[in-house]
Every structure is written in structure tokens, then in C-alpha cells.
Motif scaffolding. Structure first.
Motif, PDB file in Angstrom:
ATOM      1  N   LEU A  46       1.075   4.066  -3.013  1.00  0.00           N
ATOM      2  CA  LEU A  46       0.751   5.520  -2.646  1.00  0.00           C
ATOM      3  C   LEU A  46       2.058   6.366  -2.975  1.00  0.00           C
ATOM      4  O   LEU A  46       1.824   7.335  -3.688  1.00  0.00           O
ATOM      5  CB  LEU A  46       0.600   5.645  -1.073  1.00  0.00           C
ATOM      6  N   LEU A  47       3.112   5.970  -3.014  1.00  0.00           N
ATOM      7  CA  LEU A  47       4.276   6.514  -3.454  1.00  0.00           C
ATOM      8  C   LEU A  47       4.115   6.596  -5.100  1.00  0.00           C
ATOM      9  O   LEU A  47       4.700   7.586  -5.560  1.00  0.00           O
ATOM     10  CB  LEU A  47       5.595   6.084  -2.976  1.00  0.00           C
ATOM     11  N   THR A  61       6.653   4.053   6.112  1.00  0.00           N
ATOM     12  CA  THR A  61       6.192   2.764   6.454  1.00  0.00           C
ATOM     13  C   THR A  61       6.737   1.727   5.510  1.00  0.00           C
ATOM     14  O   THR A  61       6.886   0.551   5.824  1.00  0.00           O
ATOM     15  CB  THR A  61       4.689   3.059   5.906  1.00  0.00           C
ATOM     16  N   SER A  89       2.258  12.773   2.917  1.00  0.00           N
ATOM     17  CA  SER A  89       1.739  11.383   2.728  1.00  0.00           C
ATOM     18  C   SER A  89       3.045  10.604   2.041  1.00  0.00           C
ATOM     19  O   SER A  89       3.124   9.450   2.371  1.00  0.00           O
ATOM     20  CB  SER A  89       0.623  11.465   1.524  1.00  0.00           C
ATOM     21  N   GLY A 126       4.652   7.409   3.637  1.00  0.00           N
ATOM     22  CA  GLY A 126       4.787   6.194   2.799  1.00  0.00           C
ATOM     23  C   GLY A 126       6.153   5.762   2.825  1.00  0.00           C
ATOM     24  O   GLY A 126       6.389   4.571   2.996  1.00  0.00           O
ATOM     25  N   ARG A 170       0.884  -1.153   0.083  1.00  0.00           N
ATOM     26  CA  ARG A 170       0.039   0.219  -0.165  1.00  0.00           C
ATOM     27  C   ARG A 170       0.810   1.346  -0.092  1.00  0.00           C
ATOM     28  O   ARG A 170       0.471   2.313  -0.799  1.00  0.00           O
ATOM     29  CB  ARG A 170      -0.793  -0.124   1.134  1.00  0.00           C
ATOM     30  N   ALA A 171       1.959   1.357   0.818  1.00  0.00           N
ATOM     31  CA  ALA A 171       2.663   2.357   0.897  1.00  0.00           C
ATOM     32  C   ALA A 171       3.558   2.632  -0.610  1.00  0.00           C
ATOM     33  O   ALA A 171       3.656   3.818  -0.998  1.00  0.00           O
ATOM     34  CB  ALA A 171       3.814   1.950   2.046  1.00  0.00           C
TER      35      ALA A 171
END
Length: 97
Positions: free
Chosen positions: A9-10, A62, A55, A59, A5-6
Motif C-alpha cells: 500500500l505504501l 500497520t 491510508s 499503512g 500488504r501495508a
């Protein structure tokens, strides 16, 4: 799963920034006939830029903290059997009108 997920997101933030640098001016040019819409679009882009920076940092953090190990072993867990559904004590069933 959190690592994936991270990473996603990136990737999405990277796409946003590349669109911002390469194509956002062309989309702003299409709003020249309405200064209100142009001002709202500029405000939305400014907010998106300010939100994307922390964010992206979260990310990256994480991804660093949840990096998958190469020597990990997958253990199959037994499946739980579903418990029978118990009706509450106030259940009237067919009697209720």
C-alpha cells in the motif's frame, strides 16, 4: 502477511504521489477541450490525495505494529481433514421434479 500488504500500500501511494508531482499536469493538459472532464479529473485527484494521506498513515502504523521478528520460528501445523458433506434433512435427491 499484513506487513506485506501495508508495504505494498505504501509503495502504491508513493507511486501515486510521484505521478501526481511529475505527470498529472500533462494528463490534465489533454482535457483542456472539455471543462467538465477537466473538473471531474481535478475533483478525482483531490479526493485521491485526501484518501491517500490517512491510508499512508494506517499503512505505516500497520507496518510498525506487525513488523516480522527475525527470531521467529515457523511451526508446521497438521492439516485438517475435510468433513463429509451432510445433506440437510429436507433434501429430496432424485425425487424432486
Amino acid at each position: 502477511m499484513r506487513y506485506r500488504r501495508a508495504r505494498t500500500l505504501l509503495f502504491a501511494i508513493g507511486l501515486f504521489w510521484s505521478w501526481l508531482w511529475l505527470g498529472s499536469a500533462a494528463s490534465m493538459e489533454g482535457l483542456y477541450h472539455s471543462p467538465v472532464h477537466a473538473a471531474l479529473a481535478v475533483y478525482a485527484l483531490a479526493v485521491a490525495v485526501l484518501v491517500s494521506i490517512p491510508s499512508a498513515l494506517l499503512g505505516v502504523i500497520t507496518m510498525i505494529l506487525t513488523h516480522p521478528r527475525r527470531s521467529a520460528v515457523v511451526v508446521a501445523l497438521p492439516l485438517m481433514r475435510p468433513r463429509p458433506v451432510e445433506r440437510p434433512h429436507w433434501w429430496y435427491g432424485e425425487k424432486a421434479s
